[in-house]
Scaffold this motif. Structure first.
Motif, PDB file in Angstrom:
ATOM      1  N   ASP A   1     -31.376 -40.139  15.622  1.00 24.01           N
ATOM      2  CA  ASP A   1     -30.667 -39.024  16.245  1.00 24.01           C
ATOM      3  C   ASP A   1     -31.432 -37.725  16.027  1.00 24.01           C
ATOM      4  OD1 ASP A   1     -28.833 -40.959  16.714  1.00 24.01           O
ATOM      5  OD2 ASP A   1     -27.242 -40.084  15.482  1.00 24.01           O
ATOM      6  N   ALA A   2     -31.440 -36.858  17.046  1.00 24.28           N
ATOM      7  CA  ALA A   2     -32.084 -35.547  16.910  1.00 24.28           C
ATOM      8  C   ALA A   2     -31.366 -34.729  15.844  1.00 24.28           C
ATOM      9  CB  ALA A   2     -32.071 -34.805  18.236  1.00 24.28           C
ATOM     10  N   LEU A   3     -32.124 -33.973  15.085  1.00 20.61           N
ATOM     11  CA  LEU A   3     -31.555 -33.215  13.975  1.00 20.61           C
ATOM     12  C   LEU A   3     -30.515 -32.207  14.453  1.00 20.61           C
ATOM     13  CD1 LEU A   3     -32.169 -32.868  10.802  1.00 20.61           C
ATOM     14  CD2 LEU A   3     -33.043 -30.656  11.549  1.00 20.61           C
ATOM     15  N   LYS A   4     -30.680 -31.679  15.673  1.00 25.03           N
ATOM     16  CA  LYS A   4     -29.745 -30.667  16.158  1.00 25.03           C
ATOM     17  C   LYS A   4     -28.334 -31.231  16.301  1.00 25.03           C
ATOM     18  CE  LYS A   4     -30.997 -31.469  21.021  1.00 25.03           C
ATOM     19  NZ  LYS A   4     -31.482 -30.825  22.261  1.00 25.03           N
ATOM     20  N   GLY A   5     -28.198 -32.549  16.310  1.00 23.53           N
ATOM     21  CA  GLY A   5     -26.882 -33.171  16.388  1.00 23.53           C
ATOM     22  C   GLY A   5     -26.316 -33.568  15.033  1.00 23.53           C
ATOM     23  N   TYR A   6     -27.033 -33.284  13.954  1.00 25.61           N
ATOM     24  CA  TYR A   6     -26.588 -33.661  12.615  1.00 25.61           C
ATOM     25  C   TYR A   6     -25.500 -32.709  12.119  1.00 25.61           C
ATOM     26  CZ  TYR A   6     -30.189 -37.161  11.471  1.00 25.61           C
ATOM     27  OH  TYR A   6     -30.976 -38.284  11.428  1.00 25.61           O
ATOM     28  N   SER A   7     -24.534 -33.248  11.412  1.00 22.70           N
ATOM     29  CA  SER A   7     -23.549 -32.421  10.716  1.00 22.70           C
ATOM     30  C   SER A   7     -24.199 -31.811   9.477  1.00 22.70           C
ATOM     31  CB  SER A   7     -22.352 -33.272  10.302  1.00 22.70           C
ATOM     32  OG  SER A   7     -22.747 -34.225   9.326  1.00 22.70           O
TER      33      SER A   7
END
Length: 306
Positions: free
Chosen positions: A126-132
């Motif tokens: 998953d792209a980091l920008k979608g990480y919580s």
């Protein structure tokens, strides 16, 4: 656990007229989990940055793994997460770690190893920008663990994690220390520090107030006795514990400076003097209680970062 991993001697940092760190002398031993605590602005993060060689001290010294802090041969043996992780937002988690591993000359298998340790394998693409926030913290800890460094410095590693994730992170830290790695841990959750740290250092206003084991810092347990009539109970307990060994702390409740093993004797003594015993409990000060006493802070839950 007798080998010194970190030693600071009179470590001092001044910014103009402001003294951020004032002659801090501390030690961290191999294989221990060391809790570093301090309220906002105490100088904790500044101390850690000098320890890592990120900023130069105004006076004093810091040595890590037997060498001056900041030496390249020392830095390559340290993993750190300070004030939140920094990553490339449009790369996925695995590629961020691959980039870091490549800089360190580590194989791709090392990336897979640390991703599994922080339970991020399933989300690694998953792209980091979608990480919580919690996922970013896990990835930051994974980055710090690349190459199995001798020393790990973790600043708020459970930030953003749910209760299950916090428990997993605590278990991970303990397992790392058990395997011989040394961990310096900062956390605003004092119950967490109390649970997993071997020793703690408490800093406030730039000065190291105390450095000791958690057990020593908390002190011994006391007994709390609720009995009536209270005056008669007080007199009877003073005959056992001494005039200074008994205190009133509440309605019909007395605190006695005797170990928990003396509880049966205390009950027998009070009953023999026609005193009604309603309750006997063991009381221990928490690390949070001690921290607030030492630093003069009074608001539980205040973040201990600086």
């Amino acid at each position: 656990m007798n080998e010194l991993v970190v030693e600071t001697d009179g470590l001092t940092k001044r910014y103009g007229d402001r003294l951020a760190v004032d002659r801090v002398s501390m030690t961290v031993m191999r294989g221990e989990v060391y809790g570093f605590l301090g309220p906002n602005g105490a100088g904790k993060t500044t101390t850690l940055r000098m320890m890592l060689g990120l900023i130069r001290p105004t006076a004093g010294s810091a040595s890590v793994l037997g060498l001056p802090a900041g030496r390249p041969e020392v830095t390559e043996r340290i993993g750190a997460l300070i004030e939140g992780p920094g990553f490339y937002p449009y790369l996925n988690g695995r590629d961020n770690l691959r980039t870091m591993a490549r800089y360190q000359g580590l194989p791709a298998t090392e990336v897979d190893r640390v991703l599994e340790m922080v339970d991020l394998t399933d989300r690694a693409k998953d792209a980091l920008k979608g990480y919580s926030l919690g996922m970013k913290q896990r990835l930051g800890v994974a980055a710090a663990m690349l190459g199995s460094p001798d020393l790990l410095v973790l600043d708020e590693p459970t930030n953003g994690l749910d209760p299950a994730g916090m428990a997993d992170m605590r278990s991970l830290v303990v397992s790392l220390a058990a395997a011989g790695q040394t961990v310096i841990l900062s956390s605003h959750i004092l119950a967490e520090v109390q649970e997993i740290c071997d020793r703690v250092g408490v800093i406030n206003d730039g000065r190291l107030l105390r450095e000791s084991t958690v057990a020593e810092l908390r002190g011994g347990a006391t007994l709390r006795v609720r009995a009536t009539p209270e005056d008669a109970a007080l007199a009877a307990l003073m005959r056992i514990a001494g005039d200074e060994g008994v205190r009133r702390i509440g309605n019909e409740t007395l605190e006695v400076d005797l170990p928990a093993t003396d509880a049966p004797e205390i009950v027998r003594h009070l009953v023999a003097h026609s005193i009604d015993v309603h309750e006997v409990t063991v009381a221990e000060r928490s690390l949070e209680d001690v921290f607030f006493e030492m630093t003069g802070t009074t608001t539980p839950g205040e973040e201990l970062v600086s």
